[in-house]
Write an enzyme that holds these catalytic residues in place. Structure first.
Site, short mmCIF file in Angstrom:
data_model
loop_
_atom_site.label_atom_id
_atom_site.label_comp_id
_atom_site.label_asym_id
_atom_site.label_seq_id
_atom_site.Cartn_x
_atom_site.Cartn_y
_atom_site.Cartn_z
N TYR A 62 -81.91 135.70 41.96
CA TYR A 62 -82.12 135.75 40.62
C TYR A 62 -82.88 134.48 39.92
O TYR A 62 -83.31 134.62 38.63
CB TYR A 62 -80.66 136.15 39.87
CG TYR A 62 -80.09 137.40 40.19
CD1 TYR A 62 -80.79 138.33 40.40
CD2 TYR A 62 -78.90 137.51 40.05
CE1 TYR A 62 -80.25 139.58 40.86
CE2 TYR A 62 -78.10 138.48 40.22
CZ TYR A 62 -78.99 139.60 40.69
OH TYR A 62 -78.24 140.97 41.19
N ASP B 256 -73.84 144.86 53.89
CA ASP B 256 -74.10 146.20 53.90
C ASP B 256 -72.70 146.84 54.76
O ASP B 256 -72.05 147.84 54.08
CB ASP B 256 -75.38 146.91 54.50
CG ASP B 256 -75.81 146.46 55.70
OD1 ASP B 256 -75.15 145.20 56.22
OD2 ASP B 256 -76.57 146.81 56.40
N LYS C 216 -76.93 138.76 55.01
CA LYS C 216 -77.57 139.60 55.83
C LYS C 216 -78.34 138.70 56.97
O LYS C 216 -79.65 138.54 56.93
CB LYS C 216 -78.38 140.72 55.20
CG LYS C 216 -77.71 141.64 54.34
CD LYS C 216 -77.61 142.73 55.25
CE LYS C 216 -78.90 143.55 55.43
NZ LYS C 216 -78.83 144.88 55.97
#
Ligand code: NAD
Length: 367
Positions: free
Chosen positions: A142, A224, A192
């Protein structure tokens, strides 16, 4: 020794309504538990814009930097939708978070037994659930550069950059390990690392920090897979630490395991101050709910639970925080429901102030 200090910023919409109930509870702790706070109150958001032409006056910002904790209601509303971006109510909140450098966002997902039927998951999956997600709040995709929309050949390209320094990962990991030490000493880090270099670094740094916390059982999970496990069997987790983007998604998903937006507190913590307490802002997850503002319909529990987090994380009053949470458990078990907790049952809801009064009565009964 002086009393611990608390700055209250009720804000807009239902913010002042739910904060009125929190004030009853703060008064109760002062009168019945001899826990006095130096409470000051100020404006943030649209109401600050109305008075000062800015959603957060510099004096309010300075006060927020000095106190032991800030408790905020909510900001925003349709009246302010057409304002310039730079003075929108939300900018007041963003300025607080940025200038206080609140890098660790704590989002509990706690299921009160009386509301277990309210979850979209099966009762045995969520009953008794009590987990904490720690989301990195001031870096990551962000904020990373380069960013923007550029022309490339004959089309446009949207760009955002995931970027984390070792020190940014280190400090949020430490906050999460400290939390795990106060809880069940289990921490799961999610990234990840299989497809992102920032995830590889994240995993390495968290593992390194873990050497300072040998009592905490550390595990790693791809984000995930973590999302799936959160829905399948969330009780396997105690504390989860993750980056800004994954934390945004995972904390919203986890929070909804437990039911209504009116029940969800949060804390944002920064570096320790001279007195050893972290800089801290406590606030319900919900917004200013203009659709029900001024009607006595708002559920004050999210804001009350935010104060319980302040008791635990800023004021070292874990037992009193538990007392407050148990009082909430009791009023829910006794059947008190604001409109958002009624579902399709068609019962008569209690008002915001009736819910606050019921919690105070349950606190009395706890003595
Ligand atoms: P919202 O959270 O205000 O409301 C979403 C829905 O949940 C509404 O139907 C509302 O009535 C209900 N709800 C929320 N809190 C409740 C409570 N305590 N009790 C009962 N019902 C509750 O989100 P929104 O409608 O998307 O946004 C409204 C305004 O709030 C906007 O101006 C938005 O920018 C602002 N906002 C502020 C914050 C914040 O201050 N942290 C967060 C989100 C949205």
């Amino acid at each position: 020794m002086s009393n611990p200090s608390l700055l209250i910023l009720p804000g807009d919409g239902i913010g002042p309504e739910v904060m009125t109930e929190v004030r009853k509870i703060i008064d109760w702790f002062g009168a019945k538990r001899d826990m006095k706070f130096d409470v000051s109150e100020d404006l943030v958001g649209g109401c600050a814009y109305d008075k000062h032409g800015t959603p957060l006056h510099d004096d309010t910002m300075a006060k927020a930097q000095e106190v032991d904790a800030v408790l905020l209601g909510a900001v925003g509303g349709p009246k302010y939708d057409s304002l310039d971006f730079s003075v929108k109510p939300e900018r007041g909140l963003l300025r607080l978070r940025k200038e206080m450098d609140l890098f660790a966002n704590l989002r509990p997902a706690q299921c009160f037994d009386a509301l277990a039927d309210f979850s979209s998951l099966k009762k045995d999956v969520v009953a008794g659930l009590d987990i904490m997600i720690v989301r990195e709040l001031t870096s990551g995709i962000y904020f990373g550069e380069p960013r923007g929309i550029i022309e490339e050949g004959n089309e446009r390209v949207g760009i955002n950059t995931q970027r984390y320094t070792e020190s940014e990962i280190d400090r949020v990991a430490r906050s999460a390990f400290e939390l795990a030490m106060r809880r069940n000493k289990k921490l799961c880090s999610m990234e990840k690392a299989n497809v992102m270099e920032s995830g590889v670094l994240w995993r390495e740094v968290v593992t390194e920090v873990g050497k300072d916390y040998p009592d905490v059982e550390l595990s790693h999970m791809y984000a995930d897979a973590g999302a799936m496990q959160l829905c399948r069997w969330p009780k396997q987790f105690d504390v989860i630490v993750t980056d800004n983007l994954f934390g945004d998604l995972l904390s919203d998903a986890a929070a909804m395991l437990t039911g209504s937006l009116g029940m969800l507190p949060s804390a944002s913590l920064g570096a320790p101050m001279a007195n050893g307490r972290p800089k801290a802002l406590y606030e319900p997850v919900h917004g200013s709910a203009p659709d029900i503002a001024g009607q006595g319909k708002a559920n004050p529990i999210a804001c009350v639970l935010s104060f319980a987090m302040a008791l635990r994380y800023s004021f070292d009053q874990g037992d009193e925080a538990t007392r407050l949470e148990q009082a909430i458990e009791k009023v829910l078990a006794d059947g008190y429901r604001t409109a958002d907790l009624l579902g399709e049952e068609g019962k008569q809801p209690v008002s915001t102030s009736e819910m606050g009064d019921a919690i105070v009565a349950a606190l009395d009964a706890s003595l």
